[in-house]
Design an enzyme around this catalytic site. Structure first.
Site, PDB file in Angstrom:
ATOM      1  CG  MET A  73      41.916  -2.850  59.644  1.00 50.37           C
ATOM      2  SD  MET A  73      41.780  -4.211  58.457  1.00 50.37           S
ATOM      3  CE  MET A  73      42.341  -5.586  59.484  1.00 50.37           C
ATOM      4  CB  VAL A  74      36.914   0.941  62.751  1.00 54.05           C
ATOM      5  CG1 VAL A  74      35.539   1.030  63.394  1.00 54.05           C
ATOM      6  CG2 VAL A  74      37.785   2.100  63.216  1.00 54.05           C
ATOM      7  CD  GLU A  97      40.301   5.868  66.162  1.00 57.31           C
ATOM      8  OE1 GLU A  97      40.460   7.046  66.509  1.00 57.31           O
ATOM      9  OE2 GLU A  97      39.713   5.540  65.113  1.00 57.31           O
ATOM     10  CD  GLN A 164      45.179   3.039  66.059  1.00 59.88           C
ATOM     11  OE1 GLN A 164      44.061   2.843  65.611  1.00 59.88           O
ATOM     12  NE2 GLN A 164      46.240   3.265  65.292  1.00 59.88           N
ATOM     13  CB  CYS A 193      40.960   7.979  61.661  1.00 55.05           C
ATOM     14  SG  CYS A 193      39.221   7.792  61.172  1.00 55.05           S
ATOM     15  N   GLY A 299      50.598  -0.141  53.520  1.00 54.73           N
ATOM     16  CA  GLY A 299      49.891   0.272  52.331  1.00 54.73           C
ATOM     17  C   GLY A 299      50.036  -0.640  51.133  1.00 54.73           C
ATOM     18  NE  ARG A 323      39.946  -3.860  52.332  1.00 55.79           N
ATOM     19  CZ  ARG A 323      38.713  -4.099  52.763  1.00 55.79           C
ATOM     20  NH1 ARG A 323      38.115  -5.227  52.435  1.00 55.79           N
ATOM     21  NH2 ARG A 323      38.087  -3.226  53.522  1.00 55.79           N
TER      22      ARG A 323
END
Length: 588
Positions: A73-74, A97, A164, A193, A299, A323
């Protein structure tokens, strides 16, 4: 380029004698009490000697099979959250990333103070204006030595960290991988992305429509990285038809991919809409029939009941959480049975994907009765929308208090000298559910035991402020902060009077029975990203859309300066990057 010896499977951080182990977070009991002790972590599943005799696929199998992974997660997947996820049971973590050109600007060094390996863009790489700002930032003195792109704690993360890459060119991908290969356990290529700054450079989801280029990147890495496994993270290519995704993933595997993670959304899907579990399940089940590499599902797995359901229906080798892990990272605590399930309704795998009678997955409900149990297969959309109860539901006793989780995260930010602005951003992401699927939101409790609110946290301008707001008692000194001094004690009401905690050599403790400390003042130093992103997101987006022409210019500037810190801690265009990250934090 000659590198300093590293510590990935028990190797030393540098010359001289054996380095002392760093402090390690350890649970003592209760919801919000922890201590920092000094101990040696359990060795990675394969030490260096054993690893050298294994193939890349053997290593990948050990890493990914039966895995539960913190997604890339950025901004969020930095050292504090990765270490926290591992402490709560995650099998692996991914770095955020990192654009290939960015890491190539960095220099690797051993951080003796923190006992970490740092990849840092030198201060001299920035303009004079930015250098002045970084060296004068009293709240983030670590910036004085340049921007930290990647900080690795090898004692804790050894054998458990996947790097990543954001890349669109095989040559640059290889150079970037070779920079970090001694300090990580695997290399992953971001192929999911969908945002402009990634797609515009031929990276991320742009690779989904260019199979030849995607396969060239994988095969180039595979040919040159020895027994370090190479994986890819992709999205579904079609909302209902599994064939495009199957073709793409099988092409990657033929090119040499040792594992593939598949996110259950297509490009363009918003996070508040349910992930397409039906298509994802079908894709993974068909891949497991023909392929022999680990396939990871990603997901909307917000409970352990979700995790078991996905494992049983898809037969995936592991799951990846983004999330849901930000909402409560203790979801990685497996408890009895490992996966878990609803204690009143259990899924039935047999026959779920059998369509001999022409009945679709979306309409099928199967009930099997035995002498002792009744097992029901719910249609996946119905399962995704229901409130999971019992031992592995939304309020599972396995879960730790969300207040204590944020406190632990803030403590780790102090321990690793994380940039205060990045720390604040992640805390705010932990506090809200605006990107959770609409059907999940009613089941997500957004209250905190100390009364903390998003508005209150938005006023924070330093780690000191976050420590106050979350009532974190600590003995690890904060970075020197000018007039604020060093370690700033937190406050708590006790017997009618306010008492200070901090200093000394006591174990790191978190306050119990918290009360809100004094409000953070409005005249704190300014910062670059806009708090309205969290306070009034709809208004923020409307204003952003009205400035779309200007935003396109910012994207061009951002692409041109991609050698800087991908977390944008030192950039002037944080506001635009923050909005872009809405889809790039797309593990979920």
């Amino acid at each position: 380029m000659k590198k300093t010896p590293t510590t990935m499977m028990g190797r030393r951080l540098g010359g001289g004698g054996k380095d002392p182990p760093p402090p390690v977070v350890r649970r003592l009991g209760g919801d919000i009490t922890i201590a920092i002790e000094t101990e040696t972590e359990t060795a990675a599943p394969n030490d260096e000697c054993e690893k050298s005799s294994l193939s890349a696929q053997d290593v990948a199998d050990r890493l990914f099979r039966d895995s539960e992974i913190l997604a890339p997660m950025v901004r969020a997947s930095t050292t504090p959250l990765r270490v926290l996820a591992l402490s709560h049971g995650a099998s692996l973590t991914y770095t955020e990333e990192m654009i290939d050109r960015s890491i190539l600007q960095a220099e690797r060094s051993v951080n003796v103070e923190l006992n970490t390996i740092d990849y840092r863009v030198p201060l001299s790489s920035y303009s004079t204006k930015v250098q002045r700002r970084m060296t004068s930032d009293v709240d983030n003195p670590d910036s004085g030595g340049g921007s930290v792109l990647l900080r690795i704690d090898p004692t804790i993360e050894g054998g458990k960290l996947i790097y990543q890459i954001g890349t669109g060119e095989s040559g640059l991908a290889l150079l970037a991988a070779q920079m970090v290969i001694d300090d990580v356990s695997g290399i992953d290529v971001n192929m999911g992305c969908p945002k402009k700054f990634s797609v515009g450079g031929g990276m991320g989801s742009a690779l989904l429509s260019d199979t030849n280029r995607a396969c060239d990147i994988i095969s180039t890495l595979r040919r040159n990285l020895g027994n370090t496994p190479v994986s890819a993270k992709v999205r579904l290519l079609h909302p209902t038809d599994p064939r495009p995704t199957l073709h793409f993933v099988r092409s990657l595997i033929r090119a040499g991919a040792n594992a593939v993670a598949i996110h259950g959304r297509i490009v363009g899907d918003e996070g508040h809409v349910m992930a397409r579990w039906e298509t994802l399940v079908e894709v993974i089940r068909q891949l497991k029939i023909t392929e022999n590499v680990p396939i990871i599902a990603n997901g909307d797995m917000y409970t352990r009941c979700d995790i078991l359901e996905m494992k049983e229906r898809s037969m995936c080798d592991g799951v990846m959480l983004a999330r849901p892990a930000l909402y409560n990272v203790s979801i990685f605590r497996r408890g009895e049975g490992g996966g878990g399930g609803n204690n009143t309704t259990t899924s039935l795998v047999e026959g779920v994907m059998d369509d001999d009678e022409g009945e679709s997955e979306s309409t099928k409900t199967t009930t099997t009765t035995t002498a002792t149990t009744t097992t029901t297969v719910l249609p996946l959309p119905r399962f995704q929308a229901m409130e999971h109860t019992g031992y592995h539901g939304y309020r599972s006793p396995l879960l730790r208090s969300r207040t204590s989780i944020v406190q632990e995260y803030v403590a780790q930010c102090v321990r690793y000298k994380n940039h205060s602005k990045n720390s604040k951003y992640v805390v705010l992401e932990m506090m809200n559910g605006r990107r959770a699927p609409t059907n999940r939101v009613p089941y997500l409790d957004m209250t905190f035991e100390g009364g903390q609110t998003i508005a209150n946290v938005c006023k924070c301008r330093s780690l000191d402020d976050l420590v106050r707001i979350w009532d974190v008692r600590h003995t690890i000194p904060l970075p020197k902060t000018g007039q604020r001094g060093g370690a700033l004690p937190s406050f708590r009401e006790e017997d009618g009077e306010t008492k200070k905690y901090g200093g000394g050599n006591n174990a790191l403790l978190f306050g119990e029975g918290m009360t809100m400390p004094a409000a953070i003042t409005e005249d704190a130093p300014s910062h670059h990203y806009d708090d309205r992103y969290f306070l009034d997101h709809d208004a923020f987006r409307r204003e952003k859309n009205e400035r779309c022409d200007f935003a396109d210019v910012v994207v061009d500037i951002e692409t041109a300066s991609s050698s800087g810190d991908p977390r944008d801690c030192e950039r002037d265009n944080d506001e635009k990057k923050t909005e872009d990250n809405e889809s790039c934090n797309n593990g979920d």
